[in-house]
Motif scaffolding. Structure first.
Motif, mmCIF file in Angstrom:
data_model
loop_
_atom_site.group_PDB
_atom_site.id
_atom_site.type_symbol
_atom_site.label_atom_id
_atom_site.label_comp_id
_atom_site.label_asym_id
_atom_site.label_seq_id
_atom_site.Cartn_x
_atom_site.Cartn_y
_atom_site.Cartn_z
ATOM 1 N N PHE A 86 0.818 -1.200 0.000
ATOM 2 C CA PHE A 86 0.000 0.000 0.000
ATOM 3 C C PHE A 86 0.857 1.257 0.000
ATOM 4 N N GLU A 87 2.009 1.221 0.679
ATOM 5 C CA GLU A 87 2.922 2.361 0.636
ATOM 6 C C GLU A 87 3.412 2.592 -0.793
ATOM 7 N N GLY A 88 3.655 1.498 -1.526
ATOM 8 C CA GLY A 88 4.021 1.634 -2.933
ATOM 9 C C GLY A 88 2.926 2.289 -3.741
ATOM 10 N N THR A 96 -4.687 6.147 -6.190
ATOM 11 C CA THR A 96 -4.655 4.767 -5.711
ATOM 12 C C THR A 96 -5.366 4.642 -4.362
ATOM 13 N N THR A 97 -5.256 5.677 -3.535
ATOM 14 C CA THR A 97 -5.923 5.661 -2.222
ATOM 15 C C THR A 97 -7.431 5.677 -2.390
ATOM 16 N N ASP A 319 -3.228 -1.609 7.357
ATOM 17 C CA ASP A 319 -2.096 -0.846 6.827
ATOM 18 C C ASP A 319 -2.581 0.437 6.158
ATOM 19 N N PHE A 320 -3.647 0.322 5.394
ATOM 20 C CA PHE A 320 -4.248 1.468 4.702
ATOM 21 C C PHE A 320 -4.651 2.568 5.697
ATOM 22 N N VAL A 321 -5.384 2.201 6.731
ATOM 23 C CA VAL A 321 -5.876 3.191 7.702
ATOM 24 C C VAL A 321 -4.730 3.783 8.516
ATOM 25 N N GLU A 322 -3.862 2.923 9.033
ATOM 26 C CA GLU A 322 -2.794 3.405 9.900
ATOM 27 C C GLU A 322 -1.789 4.270 9.151
ATOM 28 N N ARG A 323 -1.553 3.974 7.893
ATOM 29 C CA ARG A 323 -0.617 4.780 7.109
ATOM 30 C C ARG A 323 -1.182 6.182 6.873
ATOM 31 N N ILE A 324 -2.461 6.265 6.562
ATOM 32 C CA ILE A 324 -3.081 7.574 6.366
ATOM 33 C C ILE A 324 -3.047 8.368 7.665
#
Length: 441
Positions: A86-88, A96-97, A319-324
């Protein structure tokens, strides 16, 4: 890349020692094989065998090679960069988000109901005097939720190994039981396209074993504790085990379709219920014991896919939520912060997080409403469109990421990887267009 005499790979920053590939490490690939091939995939393969015999066997083999390339690329990204997939995707732009956010919410809602229903079907057939289909479906959803909620990756992997063992032994047993024609099977390895077989061929190459769980593979690799490039050889062996196993499933189901259905012109119901039809055919031909064994394998296939999605896609969502959330606190994340997030996956902390458990609940309880509402028409259309777009999105973004400066030069794609990913992207785009065209607008 130049191989060093110390058993490592020489890079611009020195020598990276690559761990020796060993069967004792295999694990994430087993999870992928147990998750990626659901009941719908088995039906698609079975119907291809029933319509064309062994003629499309070659397509199933090519499909496994395509999936090996995609999963290898996913795992290599995680190991070479120390970043999650997801970081990629985030590095490619905000689009992409937005896509992933819409996709994962709608897909999870509809898939939850589909997975629960698919798991319930063989239980209804095995216990005709027991609970209703909807009651079994709710029970399967709650059991999947409880198992993933209270266990960590190590236990999850062991249980999925049992699941894959059941699937493997039962499907292969049934394939041997129907007495395959080995001569015709060998002829099926030579590429051929009978009239009316093009879409079935593309579906076999692109469809079986190809879902969002391919993107989850990198997260399972990190959960196993493989967090850097030294695990590359181990990951590649693990990945090959996954799709060789998948290939054996596909070949076994094509044999069953060719021998049991093609020669007798028996048609199956579309969708997962086709496997119930096959159970009845097996009972008529070989008796109740073989039929019941197959239904147990059907349940293992469906419930294994349910548990795999409950775990793997919940990791991706977390991963999606925590990265944002982190990016809002620290707009320019440092490599150390990214490595820390990967380490959280490896340590099992992600499995205890609020976003992980929130998505588990989303997969389980809201979809139960669809079991009683028979899936609203508009939602099914939206799910079909988004689902059709995911695999080309995965293939083409991996092609982009692994040929750019986002990946260390030594670990970028070679010619073979580029050809396979580009071919996969083109194939999935064609399947996407066809699926969208076939939707009941």
């Amino acid at each position: 890349m130049a191989e060093s005499t110390s058993g490592g790979t020489e890079t611009g920053e020195g020598v990276v020692r690559l761990r020796k590939a060993s069967w004792k490490y295999v694990g994430p690939g087993i999870v992928v094989a147990a998750t990626g091939v659901g009941a719908g995939d088995l039906v698609a393969t079975l119907i291809a065998g029933s319509k064309f015999g062994y003629t499309l066997l070659w397509a199933a083999i090519i499909g496994c090679l395509v999936k090996i390339s995609l999963a290898e690329a996913t795992g290599r990204w995680h190991l070479a960069t120390g970043r999650t997939l997801f970081e990629g995707w985030r590095s490619l732009g905000q689009w992409t988000t937005y896509y992933f956010a819409i996709y994962v919410v709608i897909w999870g809602f509809v898939y939850g109901a589909t997975a629960m229903s698919s798991s319930a079907l063989p239980l209804v057939a095995l216990f005709p005097d027991g609970p209703s289909l909807k009651a079994w479906a709710v029970l399967c959803g709650v059991l999947g939720l409880a198992f993933v909620w209270f266990n960590r990756y190590a236990v999850f992997e062991k249980v999925m190994t049992v699941v894959i063992g059941m699937k493997f032994l039962i499907v292969v047993y049934v394939a041997i039981r129907v007495a395959p024609d080995l001569g015709n099977a060998v002829k099926g390895l030579v590429p051929a396209l009978p009239d009316g077989s093009l879409l079935y061929t593309l579906g076999l190459i692109g469809g079986v074993g190809g879902t969002i769980t391919m993107a989850a593979y990198g997260y399972w690799v990190n959960s196993k504790g493989w967090t850097d490039i030294s695990w590359l050889k181990v990951m590649r062996l693990d990945n090959r085990v996954a799709y060789i196993t998948t290939g054996i499933f596909v070949v076994a189901m094509m044999i069953i379709g060719a021998e049991l259905l093609h020669s007798t012109n028996i048609a199956l119901t579309s969708g997962d219920r086709g496997l119930i039809d096959l159970g009845k055919v097996l009972e008529d031909r070989f008796g109740a014991v073989t039929a019941n064994l197959f239904l147990i394998g059907f349940f293992a296939t469906s419930f294994g896919a349910l548990m795999g999605v409950w775990h793997g896609v919940s990791l991706m969502f977390a991963d999606f939520v925590e990265r944002i959330q982190r990016e809002r606190r620290v707009p320019d994340g440092t490599p150390a912060q990214e490595e820390g997030m990967v380490a959280e996956v490896a340590a099992g902390k992600r499995e205890k997080s609020v976003p992980f458990r929130a998505y588990l609940l989303w997969l389980t309880f809201p979809p139960m409403g669809l079991l009683f509402l028979d899936q609203p028409f508009g939602l099914v259309i939206a799910y079909g469109v988004l689902g059709a777009f995911f695999m080309p999105f995965l293939a083409l973004t991996l092609l982009w990421l692994l040929n750019s400066s986002r990946t260390p030069k030594e670990w970028r794609n070679g010619m073979l990887s580029n050809v396979m990913l580009a071919g996969a992207g083109l194939l999935f785009l064609i399947l996407c267009v066809q699926q969208v065209r076939d939707l009941p607008w």
